[in-house]
Design a protein around this motif. Sequence first.
Motif, mmCIF file in Angstrom:
data_model
loop_
_atom_site.group_PDB
_atom_site.id
_atom_site.type_symbol
_atom_site.label_atom_id
_atom_site.label_comp_id
_atom_site.label_asym_id
_atom_site.label_seq_id
_atom_site.Cartn_x
_atom_site.Cartn_y
_atom_site.Cartn_z
ATOM 1 N N LEU A 156 0.700 -1.214 -0.085
ATOM 2 C CA LEU A 156 -0.034 0.038 0.133
ATOM 3 C C LEU A 156 0.949 1.106 -0.119
ATOM 4 N N PRO A 157 2.014 1.246 0.738
ATOM 5 C CA PRO A 157 2.718 2.690 0.834
ATOM 6 C C PRO A 157 3.316 3.051 -0.776
ATOM 7 N N GLN A 158 3.189 1.912 -1.705
ATOM 8 C CA GLN A 158 3.730 2.448 -3.063
ATOM 9 C C GLN A 158 2.239 2.835 -3.887
ATOM 10 N N VAL A 159 1.068 2.972 -3.414
ATOM 11 C CA VAL A 159 0.075 3.771 -3.833
ATOM 12 C C VAL A 159 0.247 5.330 -3.791
ATOM 13 N N THR A 160 0.658 5.891 -4.895
ATOM 14 C CA THR A 160 0.813 7.405 -4.765
ATOM 15 C C THR A 160 -0.194 8.186 -5.537
ATOM 16 N N GLN A 161 -1.027 7.645 -6.249
ATOM 17 C CA GLN A 161 -2.111 8.258 -7.072
ATOM 18 C C GLN A 161 -3.083 8.992 -6.288
ATOM 19 N N PRO A 162 -4.054 9.965 -6.652
ATOM 20 C CA PRO A 162 -4.932 10.605 -6.030
ATOM 21 C C PRO A 162 -6.112 9.455 -5.682
ATOM 22 N N LEU A 163 -6.519 9.515 -4.592
ATOM 23 C CA LEU A 163 -7.459 8.302 -4.097
ATOM 24 C C LEU A 163 -8.770 9.055 -3.460
ATOM 25 N N LEU A 164 -9.744 8.186 -3.841
ATOM 26 C CA LEU A 164 -11.091 8.750 -3.374
ATOM 27 C C LEU A 164 -11.539 7.324 -2.746
ATOM 28 N N LEU A 165 -11.735 7.745 -1.323
ATOM 29 C CA LEU A 165 -12.328 6.164 -0.767
ATOM 30 C C LEU A 165 -13.722 6.451 -0.045
ATOM 31 N N ALA A 200 -12.708 -0.500 9.965
ATOM 32 C CA ALA A 200 -11.261 -0.519 10.227
ATOM 33 C C ALA A 200 -10.294 -0.658 9.009
ATOM 34 N N ASP A 201 -10.870 -1.636 8.133
ATOM 35 C CA ASP A 201 -10.265 -1.716 6.901
ATOM 36 C C ASP A 201 -9.868 -0.485 6.020
ATOM 37 N N SER A 202 -10.911 0.376 5.958
ATOM 38 C CA SER A 202 -10.636 1.602 5.224
ATOM 39 C C SER A 202 -9.764 2.444 6.142
ATOM 40 N N ALA A 203 -9.873 2.583 7.346
ATOM 41 C CA ALA A 203 -8.781 3.436 8.005
ATOM 42 C C ALA A 203 -7.410 2.848 7.903
ATOM 43 N N ARG A 204 -7.320 1.381 7.753
ATOM 44 C CA ARG A 204 -5.755 1.037 7.528
ATOM 45 C C ARG A 204 -5.441 1.411 6.056
ATOM 46 N N VAL A 205 -6.155 1.175 5.086
ATOM 47 C CA VAL A 205 -5.738 1.798 3.799
ATOM 48 C C VAL A 205 -5.514 3.249 3.627
ATOM 49 N N LEU A 206 -6.088 4.060 4.636
ATOM 50 C CA LEU A 206 -5.969 5.539 4.261
ATOM 51 C C LEU A 206 -4.656 5.841 5.180
ATOM 52 N N ALA A 207 -4.323 4.852 6.130
ATOM 53 C CA ALA A 207 -3.089 5.287 6.840
ATOM 54 C C ALA A 207 -1.872 4.638 5.957
ATOM 55 N N ARG A 208 -2.013 3.850 5.367
ATOM 56 C CA ARG A 208 -1.033 3.082 4.711
ATOM 57 C C ARG A 208 -0.474 3.737 3.356
ATOM 58 N N VAL A 209 -1.489 4.175 2.508
ATOM 59 C CA VAL A 209 -1.120 4.907 1.212
ATOM 60 C C VAL A 209 -0.204 6.120 1.173
ATOM 61 N N SER A 210 0.563 6.263 0.195
ATOM 62 C CA SER A 210 1.289 7.505 0.247
ATOM 63 C C SER A 210 0.864 8.707 -0.631
ATOM 64 N N SER A 211 -0.434 8.367 -0.933
ATOM 65 C CA SER A 211 -1.456 9.309 -1.881
ATOM 66 C C SER A 211 -1.309 10.752 -1.070
ATOM 67 N N LEU A 212 -1.275 11.605 -1.666
ATOM 68 C CA LEU A 212 -0.858 13.033 -0.991
ATOM 69 C C LEU A 212 -2.501 13.725 -1.451
ATOM 70 N N ASP A 213 -3.173 13.366 -2.429
ATOM 71 C CA ASP A 213 -4.480 13.790 -2.876
ATOM 72 C C ASP A 213 -5.456 12.883 -2.131
ATOM 73 N N VAL A 214 -6.033 12.811 -1.143
ATOM 74 C CA VAL A 214 -6.882 11.854 -0.382
ATOM 75 C C VAL A 214 -8.498 12.390 -0.444
ATOM 76 N N THR A 215 -9.362 11.936 -0.610
ATOM 77 C CA THR A 215 -10.571 12.235 -0.087
ATOM 78 C C THR A 215 -11.305 11.060 0.428
ATOM 79 N N GLU A 216 -11.953 11.181 1.627
ATOM 80 C CA GLU A 216 -12.727 10.037 2.260
ATOM 81 C C GLU A 216 -14.309 10.628 2.407
ATOM 82 N N ARG A 217 -15.178 9.609 2.007
ATOM 83 C CA ARG A 217 -16.315 9.997 2.046
ATOM 84 C C ARG A 217 -17.250 8.731 2.826
#
Length: 258
Positions: free
Chosen positions: A179-188, A200-217
Amino acid sequence: MPLLPGAEPFRHDGGEVGVLVCHGFTGSPQSVRPWADYLAERGLTVSLPLLPGHGTRWQDMQITGWQDWYAEVDRELWRLRERCSEVFVCGLSMGGALALRLAAKHGDAVSGVVVVNPANKVHGVGARALPVVRHLVPSTKGIASDIAKEGGVEVGYDRVPLHAAYSFRRFLRMLDSELPQVTQPLLLLHSPQDHVVPPADSARVLARVSSLDVTERLLERSYHVATLDHDAETIFEDTYAFIGRLASSAALGTAPHG
């Protein structure tokens, strides 16, 4: 083996912007078809494959594993890349996990990622016993149709094949390290009330990715299969807006808006 109704793969040739849509574990294209249709109607080129072992009967899934499922979406990504200037990857549940791995592995070939209730771990008391239990018991009760909306039905298996579940568990463990290799914009987008994949799975994904452009809904009115639930329209609109924000205007300009 005949396909279950609605389990057919879907392709639509549109403009220069491509979208790959991935369905979930034991599910079928039916669960995310309205999502794919929405994007296709707006002029995007869309691919929604049927994952190997899915869409027929659960016994067919017993002889498949994560390498088969991932290889299918990987192939579709490159098909889209051949025809489109930009490609976005989307997925529900395991489909979200597959989309995240595509992003981790293929860098600039993926312009952005949209995931709905992405899986990060196989939960439940039996998860740790899977390596042994799968040799003793072929299947357990199914996980399909976790939908709040009255009358909502997901076309999926009524049993979970345990060999496949074990393979899925191994895939998620591997993906977590990638997951740290994910750098693209992310909409979760995720449902606080989900009886298949906990928040908790979504929280884990958000915590692990390296994306700077992140939107959580948050999808407050939906359960796990949110793409067929009360918040479906929100998912579709947000996905299209996300793609519209990131895709080059030249590429989007080739798409007829309907």
